[in-house]
Design a protein around this motif. Sequence first.
Motif, short mmCIF file in Angstrom:
data_model
loop_
_atom_site.label_atom_id
_atom_site.label_comp_id
_atom_site.label_asym_id
_atom_site.label_seq_id
_atom_site.Cartn_x
_atom_site.Cartn_y
_atom_site.Cartn_z
N ARG A 71 0.86 -1.19 0.00
CA ARG A 71 0.00 0.00 0.00
C ARG A 71 0.88 1.24 0.00
N PHE A 72 0.39 2.26 -0.67
CA PHE A 72 1.16 3.49 -0.84
C PHE A 72 0.38 4.67 -0.29
N ARG A 73 1.12 5.62 0.26
CA ARG A 73 0.50 6.87 0.71
C ARG A 73 1.43 8.02 0.35
N LEU A 74 0.83 9.18 0.23
CA LEU A 74 1.56 10.38 -0.15
C LEU A 74 2.24 11.00 1.06
N ASN A 75 3.46 11.44 0.88
CA ASN A 75 4.16 12.29 1.84
C ASN A 75 4.39 13.61 1.11
N ALA A 76 3.51 14.56 1.34
CA ALA A 76 3.52 15.81 0.56
C ALA A 76 4.59 16.80 1.00
N SER A 77 5.24 16.57 2.12
CA SER A 77 6.19 17.56 2.64
C SER A 77 7.31 17.93 1.65
N PRO A 78 7.84 17.01 0.83
CA PRO A 78 8.85 17.44 -0.14
C PRO A 78 8.32 18.41 -1.20
N LEU A 79 7.01 18.46 -1.38
CA LEU A 79 6.43 19.39 -2.35
C LEU A 79 6.60 20.85 -1.91
N LYS A 80 6.93 21.06 -0.64
CA LYS A 80 7.18 22.42 -0.17
C LYS A 80 8.34 23.05 -0.93
N GLU A 81 9.32 22.25 -1.32
CA GLU A 81 10.44 22.76 -2.11
C GLU A 81 9.92 23.36 -3.42
N ILE A 82 8.95 22.71 -4.04
CA ILE A 82 8.34 23.21 -5.28
C ILE A 82 7.57 24.49 -4.99
N GLN A 83 6.80 24.46 -3.92
CA GLN A 83 6.01 25.65 -3.56
C GLN A 83 6.91 26.85 -3.30
N ASP A 84 7.98 26.64 -2.57
CA ASP A 84 8.92 27.74 -2.29
C ASP A 84 9.51 28.31 -3.57
N TRP A 85 9.85 27.44 -4.50
CA TRP A 85 10.42 27.87 -5.77
C TRP A 85 9.41 28.71 -6.56
N VAL A 86 8.16 28.22 -6.62
CA VAL A 86 7.11 28.94 -7.35
C VAL A 86 6.83 30.29 -6.71
N VAL A 87 6.77 30.34 -5.38
CA VAL A 87 6.53 31.60 -4.69
C VAL A 87 7.63 32.61 -4.99
N PHE A 88 8.87 32.16 -4.97
CA PHE A 88 9.99 33.06 -5.27
C PHE A 88 9.82 33.67 -6.65
N TYR A 89 9.55 32.85 -7.66
CA TYR A 89 9.43 33.37 -9.02
C TYR A 89 8.13 34.13 -9.23
N SER A 90 7.10 33.84 -8.49
CA SER A 90 5.88 34.64 -8.57
C SER A 90 6.16 36.07 -8.12
N LYS A 91 6.91 36.20 -7.04
CA LYS A 91 7.29 37.54 -6.56
C LYS A 91 8.17 38.24 -7.59
N PHE A 92 9.10 37.50 -8.18
CA PHE A 92 9.99 38.05 -9.19
C PHE A 92 9.19 38.61 -10.37
N TRP A 93 8.25 37.82 -10.90
CA TRP A 93 7.49 38.26 -12.05
C TRP A 93 6.53 39.39 -11.70
N ARG A 94 5.95 39.32 -10.53
CA ARG A 94 5.04 40.39 -10.10
C ARG A 94 5.80 41.72 -10.05
N ALA A 95 6.99 41.72 -9.47
CA ALA A 95 7.80 42.94 -9.37
C ALA A 95 8.21 43.43 -10.75
N ASN A 96 8.62 42.53 -11.61
CA ASN A 96 9.03 42.93 -12.95
C ASN A 96 7.87 43.42 -13.80
N MET A 97 6.72 42.83 -13.64
CA MET A 97 5.54 43.30 -14.38
C MET A 97 5.12 44.68 -13.89
N PHE A 98 5.25 44.92 -12.59
CA PHE A 98 4.93 46.23 -12.04
C PHE A 98 5.88 47.28 -12.63
#
Length: 109
Positions: A71-98
Amino acid sequence: MSDNNNLRDVFDAIADPTRRKLIRLLSEADELPLHQLTSQFSIGRTAISKHLTILKEAGLVVDRKVGRETRFRLNASPLKEIQDWVVFYSKFWRANMFRLSQLLEEEEK
C-alpha cells in the motif's frame, strides 16, 4: 537536489505526467494498494511500480506491506520545495511586471 539528501530530486520526480497523476490519486486517499493505482492507468503494473519507486526515492511516497499487498500513501512535505520555488518566481514576475507597467505609463506621457 534538495537539502534533505533524498536520492532523487523532487522536481525530477514530478516532471512526468504519470507521476503527477499518481500523486493526485494518493492525495485523494489515505492509502492505496498497487492494484488500485494500476487500474487507473493504461500502462502495466511494472511501469507503475517504476514510477512509484521514483516517487519513493524523492520522499514523496511511502509504502508498507499488508500481507501480500503493498500500500502506498503520499508524503507531501517534499512538495514544499516546489512551492517555495514557485513563490519566489511569482514575486519576481510580479515585481518585474509592475516595473514594466510603470515604464509603459511613463512612455505614454
